[in-house]
Design an enzyme around this catalytic site. Sequence first.
Site, PDB file in Angstrom:
ATOM      1  CD  GLN A 130      64.373  19.884  56.533  1.00  0.00           C
ATOM      2  OE1 GLN A 130      64.740  18.979  57.320  1.00  0.00           O
ATOM      3  NE2 GLN A 130      64.755  19.928  55.326  1.00  0.00           N
ATOM      4  CG  HIS A 131      60.207  19.261  52.965  1.00  0.00           C
ATOM      5  ND1 HIS A 131      61.549  19.349  52.101  1.00  0.00           N
ATOM      6  CD2 HIS A 131      60.625  18.168  53.907  1.00  0.00           C
ATOM      7  CE1 HIS A 131      62.564  18.491  52.419  1.00  0.00           C
ATOM      8  NE2 HIS A 131      62.013  17.667  53.708  1.00  0.00           N
TER       9      HIS A 131
ATOM     10  CG  ASP B  65      62.008  20.513  61.793  1.00  0.00           C
ATOM     11  OD1 ASP B  65      62.664  20.125  60.646  1.00  0.00           O
ATOM     12  OD2 ASP B  65      61.097  19.936  62.159  1.00  0.00           O
TER      13      ASP B  65
HETATM   14  O1  LIG Z   1      60.513  16.481  55.982  1.00  0.00           O
HETATM   15  C1  LIG Z   1      61.403  16.460  57.118  1.00  0.00           C
HETATM   16  C2  LIG Z   1      62.837  16.223  56.810  1.00  0.00           C
HETATM   17  O2  LIG Z   1      63.301  16.423  55.608  1.00  0.00           O
HETATM   18  C3  LIG Z   1      60.790  16.604  58.526  1.00  0.00           C
HETATM   19  O3  LIG Z   1      61.875  16.168  59.540  1.00  0.00           O
HETATM   20  C4  LIG Z   1      60.060  17.669  58.791  1.00  0.00           C
HETATM   21  O4  LIG Z   1      61.134  18.805  58.939  1.00  0.00           O
HETATM   22  C5  LIG Z   1      59.107  17.594  59.885  1.00  0.00           C
HETATM   23  O5  LIG Z   1      59.834  17.508  61.208  1.00  0.00           O
HETATM   24  P1  LIG Z   1      59.243  17.180  62.372  1.00  0.00           P
HETATM   25  O6  LIG Z   1      57.979  17.674  62.962  1.00  0.00           O
HETATM   26  O7  LIG Z   1      59.115  15.673  62.772  1.00  0.00           O
HETATM   27  O8  LIG Z   1      60.303  17.502  63.687  1.00  0.00           O
END
Ligand SMILES: O=C(CO)[C@@H](O)[C@H](O)COP(=O)(O)O
EC number: 2.7.1.17
Length: 466
Positions: free
Chosen positions: A70-71, A223
Amino acid sequence: MTKVAGIDSSTQSTKIVVCDAETGTVLAEASAAHPDGTEVHPSAWWSALEAASAGGLLDGVTAIGVGAQQHGLVAVDETGEVVRPALLWNDTRSAVAAEDLVRDLGGPAAWADAVGSVPVASFTVTKLRWLAEHEPHHAQRVSDVMLPHDWLTWQLLGREGSPVTDRGDASGTGYWSPATGEYRSDIVERAFGRGPRLPRVLPPWEAAGETRSGVLVSAGTGDNMAAALGLDARAGDVVVSLGTSGTVFAVHSHPVADPSGTVAGFADATGRYLPLVCTLNAARVLGAAARLLGTDLAGLDRLALDAPPGAEGLVLLPYLEGERTPNLPDATGTLAGLRRTNMTPENLARAAVEGMLCGLADGLAALQDLGVRARRILLIGGAARSRAVRAIAPTVLGAPVVVPEPGEYVALGAARQAAWALAGAAEPPHWDASREGTEVGESGDAEAGERIRGAYAAARVAMYGR
Ligand SMILES: O=C(CO)[C@@H](O)[C@H](O)COP(=O)(O)O
Ligand SMILES: Nc1ncnc2c1ncn2[C@@H]1O[C@H](COP(=O)(O)OP(=O)(O)O)[C@@H](O)[C@H]1O
């Protein structure tokens, strides 16, 4: 048999699963690593996708979906080229921009009210402000702003048509409201000084288009939203994901707005909501602790399981890469409670596992304060493979813990979304219920759990005053 594929383009790697569209049975899977670092050129994700799918993995696939970290800020110019490497969710350089933006809009409650979340450095909106302030030469070239999954979806579509996104990932930008289902263009302009083009937000079942070879591409999502869809998470299920990030989240029937900023009020990938707490330090804490102890992950497990609950008073605040919850972007790790008698490798290993889990136990409590019911925890992500984590999690989290098998739930959720778009139905397809998983761990010792969480909170307050 109709085959669908799901992609998980997360922080450390790309994983692909190919499934039977009817049942969800996994037919094939593959993965490829991403480069390290908190800024990454999106072409590296595309290369990883190509590497993972080499050798005909996607041959015969009818539909495909993308779940991604995300983000992240993917800024694209008028010609479709990426303006600079993407700033990822775990890049904390926009922490000051986040503080400024929170103040500008009238404080944390105004943000929770506007977009369901109070932005910290992870949120895309703060990265936009950072770019405008620190790299104006790049900022002025930006015509489209996308998230990692939006960009990958657009690539799959041969960069044809306008980029699209979904509710789940849009809710992590800080400029789209899950409650109203609309962009807040005033917030984008406040952050960036002008309004670049933003992807159209598709409903969960709508396809984004087709690849040049005629494969249907679904809307994709973030994700964590994809994991909830892959797990078919229901009321009473709280998911704890231990990847690069640690996340704790649940599917919820209505939007939440937490003015303390602990819980992010995201949307999910089915038309509902996904209140979520995220820490910056999860699986990699275990790798770093193993390195310090001169062992590997299996060795860390053995050591941790040889120490008593509470590690005889040793506490690790594992803020090795700064921290997001609590919001301490410049923090470093702290080892507290050292005594001559407790300074053993076993206690240090156990303190690493307990410290990583304590941040998520705090997140679980914050979700419960907002009315989320936790009948059981579904434990997923790379570090859910750890024997020590499986054993210790029920004690620290204070709830029964189930590890579902197989493990790639983000990719599976993306594949399920692809099957949904293919079916054109009102609800996602019903996939195999045998993913119930097995309950793991010491059967949660309530007194030990309270003691461990209490010692962690005391160390945090002593260090950071909160
Ligand atoms: O920033 C967040 C949720 O807000 C993280 O969960 C990212 O989405 C990255 O996820 P992973 O790579 O650790 O699964
Ligand atoms: N048995 C294990 N014990 C602890 N950590 C593990 C184990 N297996 C994998 N990991 C860790 O899991 C992480 C990858 O998890 P993953 O969920 O794929 O991350 P992401 O989705 O953020 O890319 C790596 O840091 C890896 O070291």
